[in-house]
Design a protein around this motif. Structure first.
Motif, PDB file in Angstrom:
ATOM      1  N   ASN A  86     -24.873   3.977  -1.257  1.00 16.85           N
ATOM      2  CA  ASN A  86     -23.788   3.140  -0.742  1.00 16.85           C
ATOM      3  C   ASN A  86     -22.534   3.135  -1.593  1.00 16.85           C
ATOM      4  O   ASN A  86     -21.669   2.274  -1.425  1.00 16.85           O
ATOM      5  N   SER A  87     -22.400   4.069  -2.520  1.00 18.38           N
ATOM      6  CA  SER A  87     -21.123   4.253  -3.198  1.00 18.38           C
ATOM      7  C   SER A  87     -20.151   4.780  -2.151  1.00 18.38           C
ATOM      8  O   SER A  87     -20.566   5.358  -1.141  1.00 18.38           O
ATOM      9  N   THR A  88     -18.843   4.560  -2.368  1.00 11.58           N
ATOM     10  CA  THR A  88     -17.860   4.953  -1.358  1.00 11.58           C
ATOM     11  C   THR A  88     -16.791   5.886  -1.923  1.00 11.58           C
ATOM     12  O   THR A  88     -16.439   5.824  -3.098  1.00 11.58           O
ATOM     13  N   LEU A  89     -16.283   6.724  -1.039  1.00 12.08           N
ATOM     14  CA  LEU A  89     -15.140   7.585  -1.280  1.00 12.08           C
ATOM     15  C   LEU A  89     -14.197   7.357  -0.111  1.00 12.08           C
ATOM     16  O   LEU A  89     -14.623   7.437   1.046  1.00 12.08           O
ATOM     17  N   THR A  90     -12.940   7.040  -0.394  1.00 11.46           N
ATOM     18  CA  THR A  90     -11.952   6.801   0.653  1.00 11.46           C
ATOM     19  C   THR A  90     -10.760   7.724   0.443  1.00 11.46           C
ATOM     20  O   THR A  90     -10.234   7.812  -0.659  1.00 11.46           O
ATOM     21  N   ILE A  91     -10.347   8.399   1.521  1.00  4.99           N
ATOM     22  CA  ILE A  91      -9.176   9.258   1.505  1.00  4.99           C
ATOM     23  C   ILE A  91      -8.176   8.683   2.504  1.00  4.99           C
ATOM     24  O   ILE A  91      -8.547   8.373   3.640  1.00  4.99           O
ATOM     25  N   GLY A  92      -6.931   8.539   2.075  1.00  7.37           N
ATOM     26  CA  GLY A  92      -5.903   8.035   2.972  1.00  7.37           C
ATOM     27  C   GLY A  92      -4.530   8.514   2.547  1.00  7.37           C
ATOM     28  O   GLY A  92      -4.316   8.882   1.388  1.00  7.37           O
ATOM     29  N   PHE A  93      -3.609   8.535   3.490  1.00  3.31           N
ATOM     30  CA  PHE A  93      -2.236   8.968   3.231  1.00  3.31           C
ATOM     31  C   PHE A  93      -1.316   7.782   2.997  1.00  3.31           C
ATOM     32  O   PHE A  93      -1.562   6.680   3.497  1.00  3.31           O
ATOM     33  N   LEU A  94      -0.258   8.038   2.259  1.00  2.00           N
ATOM     34  CA  LEU A  94       0.826   7.083   2.064  1.00  2.00           C
ATOM     35  C   LEU A  94       2.090   7.773   2.578  1.00  2.00           C
ATOM     36  O   LEU A  94       2.867   8.331   1.820  1.00  2.00           O
ATOM     37  N   GLY A  99       6.461   9.055  -1.739  1.00  5.38           N
ATOM     38  CA  GLY A  99       5.529   9.961  -2.391  1.00  5.38           C
ATOM     39  C   GLY A  99       5.141   9.518  -3.786  1.00  5.38           C
ATOM     40  O   GLY A  99       5.222   8.350  -4.147  1.00  5.38           O
ATOM     41  N   LEU A 100       4.733  10.488  -4.574  1.00  8.45           N
ATOM     42  CA  LEU A 100       4.253  10.214  -5.923  1.00  8.45           C
ATOM     43  C   LEU A 100       5.363   9.640  -6.801  1.00  8.45           C
ATOM     44  O   LEU A 100       5.103   8.887  -7.729  1.00  8.45           O
ATOM     45  N   ALA A 101       6.605   9.939  -6.473  1.00  9.65           N
ATOM     46  CA  ALA A 101       7.727   9.467  -7.289  1.00  9.65           C
ATOM     47  C   ALA A 101       7.850   7.950  -7.310  1.00  9.65           C
ATOM     48  O   ALA A 101       8.371   7.390  -8.266  1.00  9.65           O
ATOM     49  N   THR A 102       7.362   7.250  -6.289  1.00  7.21           N
ATOM     50  CA  THR A 102       7.481   5.785  -6.265  1.00  7.21           C
ATOM     51  C   THR A 102       6.194   5.050  -6.602  1.00  7.21           C
ATOM     52  O   THR A 102       6.211   3.852  -6.817  1.00  7.21           O
ATOM     53  N   ILE A 103       5.079   5.752  -6.646  1.00 12.34           N
ATOM     54  CA  ILE A 103       3.802   5.081  -6.875  1.00 12.34           C
ATOM     55  C   ILE A 103       3.770   4.352  -8.214  1.00 12.34           C
ATOM     56  O   ILE A 103       3.329   3.214  -8.300  1.00 12.34           O
ATOM     57  N   GLN A 145       4.150  16.126  -0.471  1.00 13.89           N
ATOM     58  CA  GLN A 145       5.505  16.290   0.051  1.00 13.89           C
ATOM     59  C   GLN A 145       6.392  15.388  -0.797  1.00 13.89           C
ATOM     60  O   GLN A 145       5.900  14.504  -1.496  1.00 13.89           O
ATOM     61  N   ALA A 146       7.691  15.570  -0.720  1.00 15.21           N
ATOM     62  CA  ALA A 146       8.598  14.743  -1.518  1.00 15.21           C
ATOM     63  C   ALA A 146       8.444  13.260  -1.195  1.00 15.21           C
ATOM     64  O   ALA A 146       8.599  12.422  -2.074  1.00 15.21           O
ATOM     65  N   ASP A 147       8.105  12.923   0.046  1.00 17.22           N
ATOM     66  CA  ASP A 147       7.995  11.523   0.428  1.00 17.22           C
ATOM     67  C   ASP A 147       6.596  11.122   0.883  1.00 17.22           C
ATOM     68  O   ASP A 147       6.416  10.106   1.545  1.00 17.22           O
ATOM     69  N   GLU A 148       5.572  11.911   0.549  1.00 13.42           N
ATOM     70  CA  GLU A 148       4.221  11.579   0.981  1.00 13.42           C
ATOM     71  C   GLU A 148       3.191  11.987  -0.062  1.00 13.42           C
ATOM     72  O   GLU A 148       3.315  13.014  -0.718  1.00 13.42           O
ATOM     73  N   ALA A 149       2.182  11.138  -0.165  1.00 11.67           N
ATOM     74  CA  ALA A 149       1.063  11.391  -1.067  1.00 11.67           C
ATOM     75  C   ALA A 149      -0.220  10.983  -0.350  1.00 11.67           C
ATOM     76  O   ALA A 149      -0.179  10.291   0.664  1.00 11.67           O
ATOM     77  N   PHE A 150      -1.342  11.415  -0.885  1.00  9.75           N
ATOM     78  CA  PHE A 150      -2.618  10.896  -0.405  1.00  9.75           C
ATOM     79  C   PHE A 150      -3.372  10.362  -1.602  1.00  9.75           C
ATOM     80  O   PHE A 150      -3.086  10.715  -2.751  1.00  9.75           O
ATOM     81  N   THR A 151      -4.313   9.471  -1.323  1.00 11.28           N
ATOM     82  CA  THR A 151      -5.149   8.935  -2.389  1.00 11.28           C
ATOM     83  C   THR A 151      -6.600   9.293  -2.132  1.00 11.28           C
ATOM     84  O   THR A 151      -7.047   9.373  -0.988  1.00 11.28           O
ATOM     85  N   SER A 152      -7.298   9.511  -3.211  1.00  6.10           N
ATOM     86  CA  SER A 152      -8.733   9.724  -3.215  1.00  6.10           C
ATOM     87  C   SER A 152      -9.303   8.625  -4.099  1.00  6.10           C
ATOM     88  O   SER A 152      -9.045   8.602  -5.307  1.00  6.10           O
ATOM     89  N   SER A 153     -10.013   7.691  -3.491  1.00  4.35           N
ATOM     90  CA  SER A 153     -10.518   6.517  -4.205  1.00  4.35           C
ATOM     91  C   SER A 153     -12.035   6.465  -4.136  1.00  4.35           C
ATOM     92  O   SER A 153     -12.609   6.676  -3.071  1.00  4.35           O
ATOM     93  N   VAL A 154     -12.649   6.167  -5.261  1.00  5.79           N
ATOM     94  CA  VAL A 154     -14.106   6.013  -5.279  1.00  5.79           C
ATOM     95  C   VAL A 154     -14.473   4.654  -5.848  1.00  5.79           C
ATOM     96  O   VAL A 154     -13.773   4.098  -6.689  1.00  5.79           O
ATOM     97  N   MET A 155     -15.593   4.140  -5.361  1.00  4.88           N
ATOM     98  CA  MET A 155     -16.220   2.952  -5.917  1.00  4.88           C
ATOM     99  C   MET A 155     -17.699   3.262  -5.998  1.00  4.88           C
ATOM    100  O   MET A 155     -18.390   3.362  -4.983  1.00  4.88           O
ATOM    101  N   LEU A 156     -18.161   3.528  -7.222  1.00 10.05           N
ATOM    102  CA  LEU A 156     -19.542   3.944  -7.445  1.00 10.05           C
ATOM    103  C   LEU A 156     -20.375   2.784  -7.958  1.00 10.05           C
ATOM    104  O   LEU A 156     -19.918   1.994  -8.790  1.00 10.05           O
TER     105      LEU A 156
END
Length: 185
Positions: A86-94, A99-103, A145-156
């Motif tokens: 039941n550990s989780t991995l979540t992938i989502g776009f921003l 993008g990464l420049a504002t995170i 992309q210049a204005d888009e990023a994705f995240t890869s998040s885990v909770m183990l």
């Protein structure tokens, strides 16, 4: 077990929302993120924004996933995979959030923003609004992309063999997502 998972999952999704610019205090200027516009060719993510579960066809190999589900949110859908523990991995776009420049500018005082290795030339950072790395959580953001990023998040969970190094799992999943995006572009 479900009540134990819910706060962690909510924290990961909350991190995705906060990273998208909902609110937070600015990060110190010294942690300026890399500029994706100087990197490799921007990746076409449009077809995956509404079907993020298609981003990780190799989820069983990358995460030992046994099931997944699409989650619709305020920004774009995300996909969450669970392993047998039941550990989780979540992938989502921003999307269209700077993008990464504002995170790095959207962190809370309890968050983190640390350099991560570039993934096939795409800049990345370990970052989240809450630093839960010592408790099996980690998130990596990748500028595609210049204005888009994705995240890869885990909770183990503690019984996970990677509990002591959750960022290696988030990185491995992010690498697989970039490979999928490059193949689909």
């Amino acid at each position: 077990m479900r009540s134990v998972m819910k706060p962690s999952f909510v924290a990961l999704l909350g991190g995705m929302l906060l990273l998208a610019g909902c609110s937070a205090a600015p990060a110190p200027e010294s942690s300026a993120p890399p500029d994706v516009s100087q990197g490799p060719q921007p990746l076409n993510v449009r077809k995956y924004e509404q079907d993020p579960c298609a981003l990780l066809p190799q989820a069983a190999e990358v995460f030992n996933a046994v099931r997944n589900r699409k989650i619709t949110g305020a920004i774009t859908p995300a996909c969450t995979w669970n392993d047998s523990k039941n550990s989780t991995l979540t992938i989502g776009f921003l999307p269209v959030q700077g993008g990464l420049a504002t995170i790095g500018q959207n962190l809370s005082s309890t968050g983190y923003y640390d350099p991560a290795p570039a993934i096939d030339g795409y800049p990345a950072a370990y970052t989240n609004v809450l630093d839960n790395r010592a408790q099996g959580g980690c998130q990596i953001a990748v500028g595609v992309q210049a204005d888009e990023a994705f995240t890869s998040s885990v909770m183990l969970f503690p019984r996970s063999p990677s509990y002591g190094d959750p960022c290696s799992v988030a990185l491995k999943a992010a690498q697989a997502v970039v490979a999928t995006l490059k193949a689909g572009s």
